[in-house]
Write a protein that holds these residues in place. Sequence first.
Motif, mmCIF file in Angstrom:
data_model
loop_
_atom_site.group_PDB
_atom_site.id
_atom_site.type_symbol
_atom_site.label_atom_id
_atom_site.label_comp_id
_atom_site.label_asym_id
_atom_site.label_seq_id
_atom_site.Cartn_x
_atom_site.Cartn_y
_atom_site.Cartn_z
ATOM 1 N N LEU A 14 0.980 -1.317 -0.042
ATOM 2 C CA LEU A 14 -0.049 0.038 -0.139
ATOM 3 C C LEU A 14 0.719 1.103 -0.044
ATOM 4 C CD1 LEU A 14 -2.854 1.320 0.088
ATOM 5 C CD2 LEU A 14 -2.666 0.980 2.736
ATOM 6 N N SER A 15 1.754 1.285 0.914
ATOM 7 C CA SER A 15 2.711 2.484 0.835
ATOM 8 C C SER A 15 3.562 2.806 -0.317
ATOM 9 C CB SER A 15 3.646 2.369 2.370
ATOM 10 O OG SER A 15 4.680 1.066 1.818
ATOM 11 N N GLY A 16 3.937 1.544 -1.039
ATOM 12 C CA GLY A 16 4.586 1.609 -2.346
ATOM 13 C C GLY A 16 3.618 2.311 -3.519
ATOM 14 N N PHE A 17 2.338 1.845 -3.406
ATOM 15 C CA PHE A 17 1.541 2.479 -4.389
ATOM 16 C C PHE A 17 0.993 3.801 -4.196
ATOM 17 C CE2 PHE A 17 -2.981 3.254 -5.304
ATOM 18 C CZ PHE A 17 -3.066 3.023 -6.889
ATOM 19 N N LEU A 18 1.009 3.955 -2.959
ATOM 20 C CA LEU A 18 0.417 5.586 -2.663
ATOM 21 C C LEU A 18 1.701 6.416 -2.954
ATOM 22 C CD1 LEU A 18 -1.362 5.206 0.781
ATOM 23 C CD2 LEU A 18 -2.361 5.466 -1.664
ATOM 24 N N SER A 19 2.747 5.942 -2.699
ATOM 25 C CA SER A 19 4.112 6.708 -2.937
ATOM 26 C C SER A 19 4.061 7.102 -4.493
ATOM 27 C CB SER A 19 5.357 5.990 -2.502
ATOM 28 O OG SER A 19 5.550 5.886 -1.062
ATOM 29 N N CYS A 20 3.898 6.231 -5.455
ATOM 30 C CA CYS A 20 4.065 6.237 -6.613
ATOM 31 C C CYS A 20 3.069 7.400 -7.141
ATOM 32 C CB CYS A 20 3.900 5.055 -7.716
ATOM 33 S SG CYS A 20 5.410 3.776 -7.234
ATOM 34 N N VAL A 21 1.778 7.175 -6.714
ATOM 35 C CA VAL A 21 0.896 7.996 -7.131
ATOM 36 C C VAL A 21 1.082 9.432 -6.485
ATOM 37 C CG1 VAL A 21 -1.744 8.578 -6.627
ATOM 38 C CG2 VAL A 21 -0.851 6.177 -7.153
ATOM 39 N N ALA A 22 1.471 9.753 -5.169
ATOM 40 C CA ALA A 22 1.745 11.024 -4.780
ATOM 41 C C ALA A 22 2.789 11.632 -5.487
ATOM 42 C CB ALA A 22 2.125 10.850 -3.487
ATOM 43 N N ILE A 23 3.988 10.903 -6.048
ATOM 44 C CA ILE A 23 5.172 11.551 -6.483
ATOM 45 C C ILE A 23 4.746 11.921 -8.137
ATOM 46 C CG2 ILE A 23 7.295 11.041 -7.786
ATOM 47 C CD1 ILE A 23 7.765 9.385 -5.143
ATOM 48 N N ILE A 24 3.906 11.178 -9.009
ATOM 49 C CA ILE A 24 3.279 11.388 -10.194
ATOM 50 C C ILE A 24 2.626 12.609 -10.085
ATOM 51 C CG2 ILE A 24 2.012 10.709 -12.244
ATOM 52 C CD1 ILE A 24 3.215 7.764 -11.433
ATOM 53 N N ALA A 25 1.524 12.767 -9.160
ATOM 54 C CA ALA A 25 0.511 13.668 -8.906
ATOM 55 C C ALA A 25 1.337 14.999 -8.871
ATOM 56 C CB ALA A 25 -0.488 13.396 -7.969
ATOM 57 N N VAL A 26 2.330 14.922 -7.705
ATOM 58 C CA VAL A 26 2.893 16.305 -7.467
ATOM 59 C C VAL A 26 3.823 16.706 -8.677
ATOM 60 C CG1 VAL A 26 4.833 15.373 -6.397
ATOM 61 C CG2 VAL A 26 3.919 17.796 -5.461
ATOM 62 N N VAL A 27 4.332 15.849 -9.134
ATOM 63 C CA VAL A 27 5.364 16.211 -10.582
ATOM 64 C C VAL A 27 4.520 17.014 -11.607
ATOM 65 C CG1 VAL A 27 7.052 15.436 -12.165
ATOM 66 C CG2 VAL A 27 7.304 14.768 -10.012
#
Length: 772
Positions: A14-27
């Motif tokens: 879960l933390s890996g999936f949320l991390s990828c989503v958050a980084i793509i969204a903020v970039v």
Amino acid sequence: MKSVSQFTFHPTTLSGFLSCVAIIAVVGLAIQACRLNKLAYPNRAWFWTLEALRVLIVVLAVALLNQPEWIQQTQPEQKPTVLVLRDNSRSMRTTDVKTSEGLSSRNQVLDQLLSQEVLQTISENYSIVQGTLSSEKTDSQTANPSTNPISPKGESSITESIGRPGGMNTDFSTPIEAALNDYPTLRAIILASDGDWNSGNPPTETGSQLRSRNIPLFAIPVGSQDRLADIELVAAEVPTFGIVGKALRIPVTIESSLPRIANAQLIFESVDSSSSGSSSGLLGVYREQKDIQIKPMGRTVETISWTPKIAGDFTLTVTVPALPEEKILDNNSQVASIAIRTEKLQVLVVDSIPRWEYRYLRNALSRDPGVDVSCLLFHPGLSKAGGGNRDYIPFFPETQEELSKYDVVFLGDVGVESGQLTLENARMLRGLVEQQASGLVFLPGSSGRQASLIDSPLGELLPVVNDSLQPTGWGSRMPSRMELTEQGRRSLLTRLAESPDENLAVWGRLPGFHWYAPVVRAKAGADVLAVHQEAATASGRVPLLVTQTRGAGKVLYMATDGAWRWRKGVEDQYHYRFWGQVVRWMAYQRNMAKGETMRLFYSPEQPRVRQTVFATANVQASNGEPLMNGQVTLRIEAPSGQMEQIRMISDGGDWGAYTGSFTPLESGSYKLTLQCEQTQATLETNLLVLGGAVERIGKPARPEVLEEMASLSGGRLVLPENFATVSSLLTNLPTQSLEIRRFAIWSSPWSVATLIGMATIFWIGRKMLGLL
């Protein structure tokens, strides 16, 4: 020490999936914001910097979400350590191990086991620390690598000596505790011993301590569990000093491990070591041979009688010649020293009227060449105290200095009343006994005057409880007799014949008495030597002869006035002997060692190993008065040469008494030196400590002690013939674990503070650019 560091994350799905989503969204948001606002803000560099900071904040928050850690792994560069402990105590000299070459000593077996070839295999993977067992720990010193017997692959392992070789005791705990403190890489212990533990903490405690540290102990037992055939002369109880012309009785203790009664000889020799002249030397040499029977598998006590003819310092030797089947030949003899003196004992006899008991007692003491007697009569009706010849003194000693010269004081039918003793006299007599180690003999009479002593300072010194309703005692027309108690039969005071049976017969033949004091019972701690043959109270038969130790001195209570009748038909044979023994027994301790201004006495007179010795010193100032609050020390030199010094403590009284204590750990002759700083006086004497050495040759091995300690530690008992398996046992031990240090970045307050600080800078920057 070698260290390896690494940075790692611990993400979940879960933390890996949320991390990828958050980084793509903020970039994506940052790129879109830069495109839309590039014409609205001329200072685009600052705008892009803020957006980059936004991305960095999100990336940091995402990283902390995945639990980052900094891990440092440390592996020691040194090899793990194995401690090889060898028992080198006296019991290891026992020759009782069967080998292909015959019987070998336990030490010889260990010499072969702990050879370089055997330890070479172990040293390939471990550093070796070698040590010996002793009750005394010495500072560990690393051996010179050039002389190290084990040097695998060019690397010098560590060889040390922990303890003193050939120590007087076997102590497992002290060297092991030292190794635990000194060697952090200690991995295992090899202990080769006969298991004769006799010092230090219990082996079970040591085994449990090793288990808590995960350090196994492999025990190698050596020696036979069967005792060798042996006759050992355990002790010869030689007194500190004797008097010329007075017989000495020396008890000798012999221990046998033979399964049969042994017929042997007891040889006694005395040599005057202080005399070099031929004539006196002949008088100073004495030899006696006595046939004895030694009990099987037990102890036998024999007695030697010796009457010294001259004064001097004598060396006494007691020997039991070795029997053919004996295996140990160096424990059949005992040597001791004794000082023979010609001095006279000072005795004071105080009574009210010259009754028969007083007259015959005075005659007995006056005719004793070793006694200087002084007499004092408080005769009712006379204007003054005193007596009729040179033995009498005109009044009771008025000062402590005058009274302190007396070794023994006899108190007859006198009390604390007008014309007799005063309360101050009673106080001084009590101090003389308790502080100066003098003896006090109570000889009550039919007038009952001693009843007044109960409420005086002497009341606590009375070893009996009297009947207050019958102060004058009990009389009868028919004579009564004394009967020795079990303790009285063993006492030297009541020894009127050489053999116990003959002595008992003598007491049965002694003339009886017609009066006895109103004694109800003996006090707690008193020794009853004789009782009334018939009369009894609620507490048992009436005690007639009672002794007790009070302070540093002794007290004796004689509850009859008929000892003078013992002369009937035999003259002075028993009467003189009895009172002579009483005087010498009561004065003995006081005269153990004395100089011009110092006395030293101790209790017990002949202590055993590990028995506390209580020493008392009386010190006088240069003017002859007791020295109070002085600096007095006692130096103790053991037979092995080990020195100890104790400070004697003043008892706070006015007799100049100082006390101290010490515990001897060796048998043999100790040298005691008493010193006073104020007067610069010194006094030397010898103290004989009885008991065989704790470490004795010929004692059976105790492998059960080693087995229990090894089992508790997680190790095992390895027989000498299987010693080669120790190498494989050590190889199978778990490898030494790495030391791992973790720094949890995600939970560190510094990480949170950094994230908050970056967010604060981001919002301040947006405000400065006018962004909402």
